[in-house]
Motif scaffolding. Structure first.
Motif: not given
Ligand code: CTP
Length: 408
Positions: A119-133, A148-159
């Motif tokens: 299983x591989x996952x590519x996380x995608x979410x708002x930065x606060x959600x990602x950083x949440x403990x 296997x965790x792929x990413x996430x990347x950093x940069x401009x977010x849709x929000x």
């Protein structure tokens, strides 16, 4: 490239705006020969409709547990049987939390629990959600479970915010998946290589260089990383993107390249000299711009150090590989370079077959003979070189040079 021929991928698409990238990813996978079964969650379908994935994959999309498409109604089991992998892209904070805790309340989460493939996952979410403990705890659990965790990347977010949490681009995910399936013939090995040309200054604005594009060296760095090696690349002046998972050190002159190689040498198992290192440099570098006066001009050159020769001659030499770009008599010159520098392997090519272009045709020379590889894109050729190198290393027990073991 039919890199995924014969492979069936289950692509889980959950409810994030990055779902639009999953459409591109499914197109890339299908183009590379994969069979793609898309499992779309209810929230995912709010972003991209099932019809899009059906048209791109040429297969029906799976959206619910409750369907009679499979004769015994067991899509949650059968979809992953025989699949090469499940990839969830985008993977929302919600689906990651469910997977971390074994919650299964829809087709995708159930088939992940019931799967017998990676299983591989590519996380995608708002930065606060990602950083949440809570999310970080879930990611640690998933990692521990072998996901296997792929990413996430950093940069401009849709929000509108900026930070870590963006899903990787479709092409990056495609490459990650490709790498995931590659045989790890250099796992646990450390590879140091040089790439590109060098630039030897004459004065502050002029210098001596050559037409090496660096493409073969960069492709080889990528192929070594794909094969599981920890790769450090010392690159001369070229404007190529750094391959993923490759540590890059930029230099200009042959002296800087030698210095960087020596600094990074401890602990390396393999050294590959791909760079077209200048053999000569101006003996005196003018500190001021040289002015013309209409008269003929003489540049006095001095020999540079042979980096590869020096490394291969060390008592603690790693497994050494050289390149020989010749315009004629390839076999004779390549073999004499291999012997003169005491190399395990020389990759020879005729300059007219490879210099600067996207493809290359090479012949591999080792103590047991000459092995031509077919003309192909440089990354394909690089993977062929890595396969040969890895098997030769095993035969030679990792020694820098020498004859294969008697029993091989
Ligand atoms: N090389 C090196 N340092 C140098 C010159 C070459 O490490 N100063 C490495 C290259 O990276 C390549 C191999 O040595 O792997 C090339 O061998 P070489 O005999 O130097 O080839 P050329 O420079 O092309 O020499 P010649 O002009 O004699 O063919």
């Amino acid at each position: 490239m039919n890199a995924f021929a014969g492979k069936r991928i289950v692509l889980g698409v959950t409810g994030g705006i990055a779902a639009y990238k999953a459409a591109e990813l499914s197109r890339l996978l299908v183009k590379a020969g994969a069979t793609v079964d898309v499992v779309l969650t209810q929230a995912g379908s709010e972003f991209v409709g099932a019809m899009t994935f059906q048209a791109l994959t040429g297969r029906p999309v799976w959206q619910t547990l409750w369907n009679d498409r499979m004769s015994h109604g067991m899509a949650h089991i059968d979809l992953t049987r025989g699949a090469a992998a499940v990839l969830i892209a985008p993977a929302t904070a919600n689906v990651l939390a469910k997977l971390a805790h074994g919650v299964c309340d829809d087709l995708l989460s159930i088939l992940c629990l019931a799967r017998d493939c990676p299983l591989l996952v590519a996380p995608a979410m708002n930065r606060q959600m990602w950083e949440h403990p809570a999310t970080q705890r879930n990611m640690a659990l998933l990692s521990r479970d072998g996901v296997k965790i792929l990413g996430p990347a950093s940069g401009d977010q849709a929000c509108g915010e900026v930070g870590e949490g963006r899903m990787l681009e479709a092409k990056t995910l495609f490459d990650e998946l490709y790498t995931f399936f590659q045989p790890k013939s250099l796992a646990g090995k450390r590879v140091l290589l040089t790439a590109g040309p060098t630039f030897e200054p004459i004065d502050p604005v002029r210098g001596l260089t050559n037409s090496s594009s660096g493409k073969m060296g960069f492709a080889l760095a990528q192929a070594c990383a794909e094969a599981g090696a920890t790769v450090t690349m010392i690159a001369g002046p070229v404007a190529l993107p750094t391959p993923r998972n490759v540590q890059r050190v930029d230099v200009q002159t042959s002296a800087q390249m030698r210095e960087a190689v020596l600094q990074n040498l401890p602990g390396q198992n393999v050294f590959i000299g791909v760079a077209a290192v200048a053999d000569y440099r101006p003996k005196v570098v003018s500190t001021e711009k040289i002015k013309k006066n209409g008269e003929p001009m003489t540049l006095v050159l001095e020999a540079t150090s042979d980096i590869l020769g020096e490394i291969a001659a060390r008592p603690d030499a790693p497994f050494c590989v050289g390149f020989a770009a010749e315009s004629q008599n390839l076999e004779t010159y390549a073999e004499s370079k291999r012997k003169a520098k005491n190399l395990a392997l020389v990759v020879g090519n005729l300059v007219q077959d490879g210099l600067g272009g996207e493809t290359n045709r090479v012949t591999l020379f080792d103590a047991t003979g000459a092995y031509p590889l077919p003309s192909a894109k440089k990354i394909i050729v690089a993977r062929g070189i890595v396969a040969h190198l890895a098997s030769l290393m095993e035969k030679l027990d990792g020694k820098p040079c020498g004859k294969p073991r008697a029993n091989s």
